[in-house]
Design an enzyme around this catalytic site. Structure first.
Site, short mmCIF file in Angstrom:
data_model
loop_
_atom_site.label_atom_id
_atom_site.label_comp_id
_atom_site.label_asym_id
_atom_site.label_seq_id
_atom_site.Cartn_x
_atom_site.Cartn_y
_atom_site.Cartn_z
N HIS A 99 0.84 -1.15 0.11
CA HIS A 99 0.02 0.00 0.04
C HIS A 99 0.73 1.16 -0.06
CE1 HIS A 99 -3.11 -2.51 2.19
NE2 HIS A 99 -3.48 -2.61 0.98
N LYS A 136 -15.47 -7.24 5.22
CA LYS A 136 -14.44 -8.24 5.81
C LYS A 136 -14.27 -8.07 7.22
CE LYS A 136 -11.63 -7.49 1.70
NZ LYS A 136 -10.45 -6.87 1.35
N ARG A 180 -2.02 -6.04 -7.78
CA ARG A 180 -0.95 -6.97 -7.45
C ARG A 180 -0.67 -7.97 -8.56
NH1 ARG A 180 -3.07 -8.43 -1.55
NH2 ARG A 180 -4.80 -8.45 -3.12
N SER A 209 -2.98 -7.98 3.38
CA SER A 209 -3.25 -7.60 4.89
C SER A 209 -3.73 -8.85 5.80
CB SER A 209 -4.30 -6.42 5.04
OG SER A 209 -3.95 -5.27 4.37
#
Ligand code: PNS
Length: 165
Positions: free
Chosen positions: A17, A41, A96, A134
């Protein structure tokens, strides 16, 4: 003045990030990093702390000059509503790998339907960060693993404190 908004869960912010933030500040005059309060989430770190971690990471990793052009806020609701409120012309997201693309493309198209005047700009995350997520960072930290290569130092410190109890 070109202002962009970079929304995300940042639960927690990773070095990937930070890489996207650094590169976005090279393209835009100002960047608003927007931390989503209620994500689908069920975030593990409280939103105010996630935002504080980002502020510390930006200051430490990118320095005070870059930090002056970056605002970190928390938000609820639609990204495009916040973008409009702040006068942003673009939404920034990192990619990514191909696996990110499908979901990100859907979000970008839907945001464009909601706000045709706001475009999404993708930055390919640096290859050295392409494997980072993460959720994996949280898992490693929860089992006492060393995440210092994966997250900014400020975040590694806070995760250690969290898991010390
Ligand atoms: O870091 P994440 O969890 O991949 O970020 C997802 C995020 C925050 C970009 C996305 O869930 C989002 O924009 N949520 C805000 C609600 C919204 O605007 N939804 C419409 C997009 S289709």
């Amino acid at each position: 003045m070109r202002l962009a908004i970079y929304p995300g869960s940042f639960d927690p912010i990773t070095r990937g990030h930070v890489d996207v933030i650094a590169r976005a500040t090279g393209v835009f005059d100002e960047l608003v990093v927007a931390v989503l309060v209620n994500t689908r989430k069920a975030p593990s770190i409280e939103v105010a702390e996630r935002a504080q971690m980002i502020r510390e990471a930006i200051e430490e990793e990118l320095g005070p000059e870059a930090a002056a052009a970056i605002d970190v806020v928390t938000f609820e609701g639609l990204t495009v509503d916040l973008a409009r409120q702040r006068g942003a012309t673009s939404i920034v997201r990192g990619l990514r790998a191909l696996s990110d693309f499908e979901n990100e493309l859907a979000i970008a198209h839907l945001n464009r339907k909601l706000a045709p005047d706001i475009d999404t700009v993708f930055f390919p995350t640096g290859i050295e960060h392409a494997y980072l997520s993460s959720s994996l960072v949280r898992e490693i930290a929860a089992f006492g693993g060393d995440v210092s290569a994966m997250v900014p130092d400020a975040v590694a410190r806070r995760l250690r404190e969290h898991h010390r109890g």
